[in-house]
Design an enzyme around this catalytic site. Structure first.
Site, PDB file in Angstrom:
ATOM      1  N   SER A 110       0.858  -1.150   0.117  1.00 16.74           N
ATOM      2  CA  SER A 110       0.058  -0.012  -0.067  1.00 16.74           C
ATOM      3  C   SER A 110       0.769   1.037  -0.072  1.00 16.74           C
ATOM      4  O   SER A 110       1.887   1.238   0.480  1.00 16.74           O
ATOM      5  CB  SER A 110      -0.872   0.088   1.272  1.00 16.74           C
ATOM      6  OG  SER A 110      -1.699   1.335   1.417  1.00 16.74           O
ATOM      7  N   LYS A 235      -7.538  -1.285  -9.798  1.00 14.00           N
ATOM      8  CA  LYS A 235      -8.589  -1.987  -8.673  1.00 14.00           C
ATOM      9  C   LYS A 235      -9.596  -1.107  -8.054  1.00 14.00           C
ATOM     10  O   LYS A 235      -9.440   0.003  -8.081  1.00 14.00           O
ATOM     11  CB  LYS A 235      -7.352  -2.178  -7.475  1.00 14.00           C
ATOM     12  CG  LYS A 235      -8.202  -2.744  -6.124  1.00 14.00           C
ATOM     13  CD  LYS A 235      -7.080  -2.855  -5.057  1.00 14.00           C
ATOM     14  CE  LYS A 235      -7.861  -3.669  -3.783  1.00 14.00           C
ATOM     15  NZ  LYS A 235      -8.634  -2.466  -3.246  1.00 14.00           N
TER      16      LYS A 235
END
Length: 363
Positions: A110, A235
């Site tokens: 992330s 995503k």
């Protein structure tokens, strides 16, 4: 920390994690947005997918090997991108990345990681970097250079967070990050907004809305695809029309996801939209499923619905919280055993065969 008793399914890690994490941290991990309708819907949708097994196929020990973005991995599973992993265990992102490396599956790092990306790739894991769009495009350029230099294998752009979903558990708990936990991949690293407090707004939300751009367009995505030589993964897509546009913008893969029920409450379950997205892209890119995967049977369900693989999120944080890297490795090994069993019971020699199985609604 010793894991006692030994978990026999991923849900066992959840029960153990709840005993070791502070309640407000558990709620941050476990919760969704709004009334958590979509959060619960992800699980219900998967449970309604019946997979028709084939018999007399001669399969005894299936192979789990699969190809994602041109590389072969041990199974059709990747570790989902999740922020601030040191919140649940001091070893944080490197521990989970090392477990992914040992399991030979991709680890999605992330942008809000609590360990610099260079330390994550140093584990030797196959790292895909997840990006939220920064307000300053020049900073996006700088970050892309850093990600490439660190050795990341793909770029995953999350597109379903124009603003952060309203997460009621965090609001009730006045959730904020501890002072020593900072987003180390952001320019400048620390941002005190993530540690302060504003009535009616969580510090994490205030931080996100200040640092990241809220109004992205398809032209931004095309610009990114032109600037970056890494495979582009998009995503956070649910609508088949958006999936087609993502392919046209250069996406090598799409992750069908509702952000684990943490964004628009009332959005459909990811598993419900997966077949429509697969049909819409027509084999022009790989399609992965995210949100709600909790077992090897769920992986089989996703494959039968047309996915090339899945992302597994919360269960990996549960395991990390329980026992760091060893527990995370145990969780991935357990999942591999479950996928192997599910393929064998369905009469499938490998994940590619499972994509030809029929599904029927049950329950």
């Amino acid at each position: 920390m010793e894991i006692t008793p030994d978990p026999v399914c991923l849900a066992d890690f959840a029960a153990l994690a709840r005993t070791v994490l502070p309640p407000h941290v558990w709620d941050y991990l476990d919760g969704g947005s709004g009334a958590e309708v979509t959060l619960g819907g992800n699980r219900r949708a998967l449970d309604r997918v019946g997979v028709l097994p084939r018999v007399l196929t001669g399969v005894r020990t299936p192979s789990l090997r699969t190809r994602l973005l041109g590389r072969e991995y041990a199974m059709p599973v990747a570790v989902a991108p999740m922020a601030y992993q040191r919140l649940v265990h001091p070893d944080g992102e490197p521990a989970l990345a090392a477990a992914a490396r040992a399991a030979d599956v991709p680890y999605l790092a992330s942008i809000l990681g609590s360990t610099p990306i260079e330390q994550v790739t140093a584990t030797g894991a196959e790292v895909w970097f997840q990006l939220y769009w920064l307000r300053d495009r020049s900073l996006v350029d700088d970050l892309l250079a850093r990600v490439r230099a660190a050795g990341c294998r793909a770029l995953v752009v999350t597109v379903d967070v124009p603003v952060l979903g309203r997460r009621l558990r965090d609001l009730r708990n006045s959730f904020r990050l501890p002072p020593d936990l900072v987003p180390t991949n952001l320019p400048g690293g620390r941002d005190d907004l993530a540690h302060g407090g504003t009535p009616g707004v969580t510090p994490v939300s205030a931080h996100r809305d200040t640092v990241f751009a809220p109004a992205l367009t398809w032209s931004d995505l095309r610009w990114l695809g032109e600037r970056c030589d890494l495979p582009l993964v998009v995503k956070g897509i649910l609508d088949p029309t958006d999936a087609v546009r993502a392919v046209e913008a250069g996406a090598r893969a799409i992750v069908v996801s509702n952000h684990g029920g943490r964004q628009l409450d009332g959005a459909p379950p990811s598993a419900t939209m997966l077949p429509e997205v697969v049909a819409a892209v027509g084999g022009r890119c790989e399609v992965l499923l995210d949100s709600g995967i909790r077992s090897g049977v769920d992986v089989l369900r996703a494959l039968a619905l047309g996915a090339a693989g899945v992302l597994v999120g919360r269960p990996m944080l549960w395991a990390l919280a329980v026992g760091g890297r060893p527990a995370a490795s145990s969780a991935l090994a357990l999942l591999a055993d479950e996928v192997r069993d599910a393929l064998a019971l369905a009469g499938c020699a490998d994940p590619a065969t499972a994509r030809h199985l029929r599904t029927v609604p049950v329950g």
